[in-house]
Design a protein around this motif. Structure first.
Motif, PDB file in Angstrom:
ATOM      1  N   UNK A  39       0.831  -1.199   0.000  1.00 14.78           N
ATOM      2  CA  UNK A  39       0.000   0.000   0.000  1.00 14.78           C
ATOM      3  C   UNK A  39       0.872   1.258   0.000  1.00 14.78           C
ATOM      4  N   UNK A  40       1.902   1.288   0.841  1.00 18.76           N
ATOM      5  CA  UNK A  40       2.771   2.470   0.893  1.00 18.76           C
ATOM      6  C   UNK A  40       3.434   2.744  -0.448  1.00 18.76           C
ATOM      7  N   UNK A  41       4.007   1.711  -1.054  1.00 20.23           N
ATOM      8  CA  UNK A  41       4.721   1.929  -2.319  1.00 20.23           C
ATOM      9  C   UNK A  41       3.753   2.328  -3.435  1.00 20.23           C
ATOM     10  N   UNK A  42       2.570   1.726  -3.479  1.00 24.20           N
ATOM     11  CA  UNK A  42       1.588   2.087  -4.505  1.00 24.20           C
ATOM     12  C   UNK A  42       1.093   3.516  -4.308  1.00 24.20           C
ATOM     13  N   UNK A  43       0.880   3.909  -3.045  1.00 27.11           N
ATOM     14  CA  UNK A  43       0.418   5.268  -2.767  1.00 27.11           C
ATOM     15  C   UNK A  43       1.459   6.296  -3.193  1.00 27.11           C
ATOM     16  N   UNK A  44       2.719   6.047  -2.885  1.00 26.08           N
ATOM     17  CA  UNK A  44       3.781   6.985  -3.273  1.00 26.08           C
ATOM     18  C   UNK A  44       3.907   7.049  -4.791  1.00 26.08           C
ATOM     19  N   UNK A  45       3.807   5.915  -5.462  1.00 19.82           N
ATOM     20  CA  UNK A  45       3.853   5.918  -6.932  1.00 19.82           C
ATOM     21  C   UNK A  45       2.732   6.787  -7.507  1.00 19.82           C
ATOM     22  N   UNK A  46       1.526   6.650  -6.981  1.00 18.06           N
ATOM     23  CA  UNK A  46       0.390   7.458  -7.441  1.00 18.06           C
ATOM     24  C   UNK A  46       0.682   8.954  -7.271  1.00 18.06           C
ATOM     25  N   UNK A  47       1.164   9.320  -6.107  1.00 16.40           N
ATOM     26  CA  UNK A  47       1.419  10.721  -5.809  1.00 16.40           C
ATOM     27  C   UNK A  47       2.544  11.283  -6.673  1.00 16.40           C
TER      28      UNK A  47
END
Length: 493
Positions: free
Chosen positions: A451-459
């Protein structure tokens, strides 16, 4: 990091006396294993959660003294750095609906603690590594005002004789490579520790089972992908903790001297094996001596505290650590499982705990135990793969070869966890809630790290730089954490 000590440094004579007391304690402990009655008729479980403090910008807040004064609850204690605190949960039996009651108590306790922390300008975060910690944060006064932490830091650097090198590279190619003049980066590693009281005769089986289970635990629960602004391992905390507390210069590594953060190198036949290894292989970092004569205490029919052996044991950082303790004059043994990161939510923490307690009970008592069919080297390799790759890891399991994490958990380990909790007498609704979370997490392939890595990628795709993206991700994380919905259900920003 353990109990407070009186001194921040020790003389050569004190260290020599301490070594003698540790060896005396070890001899008495061996006698106790043959002669003494240990408490295990009503096995207890325990829980510790290490936490981070952040400010209004989700940067680390170096204010644990002020926060702890505001919380004013003895269950909350200092940890290594001033942006860390720890919540210690009183031991309790596992059966019945105890876990559901514990979830309510913990959530209420953390809500109250966070409200009081906010009054000081800080807030509480449960996460494996605080993603916004950066090298410049350690240029200030970072260490907690505690003799033990200062003594540990100084002893590690005296043993090394040089700065500590960190070299961490993730599967995606991002890397942290730097030198440190303190153990400050170790404070970035915040974890959950699970305790299980066991009989001496069953200790080896439970420890071996916990070792075998450690890789699936880490793969399922990984929550530490970022450190110093880089995306590294799914559970970067494992490698970082090992490197940040390494007492060995390069030459001793080359000679095969064991690291202080120690997975182990063999299956055991007795709890004594672990304490003996600790005394044989690891020099003292702290050298506090008590006035107790353990042999005299034992001869008088009392349980000795073995203070020196316990102190030494607390400075060897096994991922599954043996614990000797005395409560109400009666000694007992515990396996302390230390592989799990903190967070993301209390629901996730208790789901991880349910999976561990259920599966380890069955694995420890199988007619053909897993450790008789898997080499220790394969177990250690599993652990490394799980920490690096998390949900994407492929793990070896006897009789099935290499499996994906979801297949290993869903087809083979979750049924054992259900069976074990049922044997513990855990209520059906407890099993369904917490093991249901583990099942859904495995099916979705989502844990805190993904979740953390996907969220940062989105941002970042929307134009944010890495540091801005980390702060924004952590703000969303904090909202979801407070809502206590399991991480596999969290929407991405």
């Amino acid at each position: 990091m353990g109990e407070e000590v009186r001194s921040r440094s020790y003389t050569r004579e004190e260290r020599q006396r301490y070594r003698e007391k540790v060896r005396q304690d070890l001899d008495v402990f061996e006698l106790m294993l043959r002669r003494s009655a240990f408490e295990f008729d009503r096995p207890m479980t325990g829980l510790e959660i290490e936490l981070n403090l952040v400010d209004e910008h989700f940067e680390p807040a170096f204010s644990n003294a002020e926060v702890l004064a505001a919380i004013a609850d003895p269950g909350y204690q200092t940890e290594l750095a001033r942006y860390n605190i720890e919540l210690n949960v009183p031991p309790r039996p596992l059966p019945g609906r105890a876990a559901l009651e514990l979830e309510e108590e913990l959530r209420a306790s953390l809500n109250e603690a966070d409200a009081r922390a906010r009054a000081t300008g800080s807030r509480i975060m449960a996460i494996g590594i605080l993603p916004t910690i950066m090298p410049e944060h350690y240029e200030r006064e970072w260490i907690s005002d505690n003799n033990r932490y200062t003594a540990l830091n100084d002893s590690i650097f005296v043993a090394r004789g040089e700065d500590i090198r960190l070299d961490l590279q993730g599967p995606g190619g991002e890397r942290v490579e730097t030198w440190c003049d303190s153990i400050a980066p170790e404070s970035a590693c915040t974890s959950v520790q699970l305790h299980l009281q066991v009989a001496p005769s069953e200790f080896a089986g439970h420890w071996n089972a916990a070792q075998a289970l450690s890789a699936p635990q880490v793969a399922l629960a990984a929550n530490s992908p970022f450190f110093f602004g880089r995306c590294l391992h799914a559970e970067t905390r494992i490698a970082l903790f090992r490197q940040a507390t390494d007492t060995r210069p390069v030459e001793l590594k080359n000679q095969g001297v064991r690291p202080r953060v120690f997975f182990g190198e063999r299956w055991i036949t007795s709890v004594f094996d672990l304490f003996e290894e600790n005394v044989r292989y690891f020099p003292a970092l702290l050298a506090e001596c008590s006035d107790e004569d353990p042999a005299a205490e034992l001869a008088a029919g009392r349980a000795p505290r073995l203070a020196e052996l316990r102190l030494h044991n607390g400075t060897v950082y096994r991922w599954n650590r043996p614990i000797y303790d005395v409560v109400g004059g009666v000694p007992h043994l515990r396996v302390e499982n230390r592989v799990l990161p903190a967070g993301p939510t209390i629901a996730d923490v208790l789901a991880n705990a349910a999976f561990y307690y259920g599966a380890v009970r069955v694995l420890a008592r199988q007619e053909r135990p897993v450790w008789t069919r898997m080499s220790f080297a394969a177990c250690a390799e599993n652990f490394s793969r799980a920490a690096r790759d998390g949900m994407d890891a492929r793990l070896y399991w006897p009789g099935f070869g290499e499996l994906s994490v979801d297949e290993l958990v869903l087809r083979h380990l979750l049924p054992l966890a259900h069976q074990g909790l049922e044997e513990w007498g855990v209520a059906p609704e407890v099993r369904e809630r917490y093991l249901g979370i583990v099942e859904a997490r495995a099916v979705a392939g989502v844990n805190g790290a993904t979740w953390q890595t996907s969220a940062v990628e989105r941002l970042e795709e929307r134009g944010a730089d890495r540091r801005t993206a980390l702060r924004a991700m952590l703000a969303h994380y904090a909202e979801h954490m407070a809502a206590n919905a399991p991480v596999h259900t969290w929407p991405l920003p």
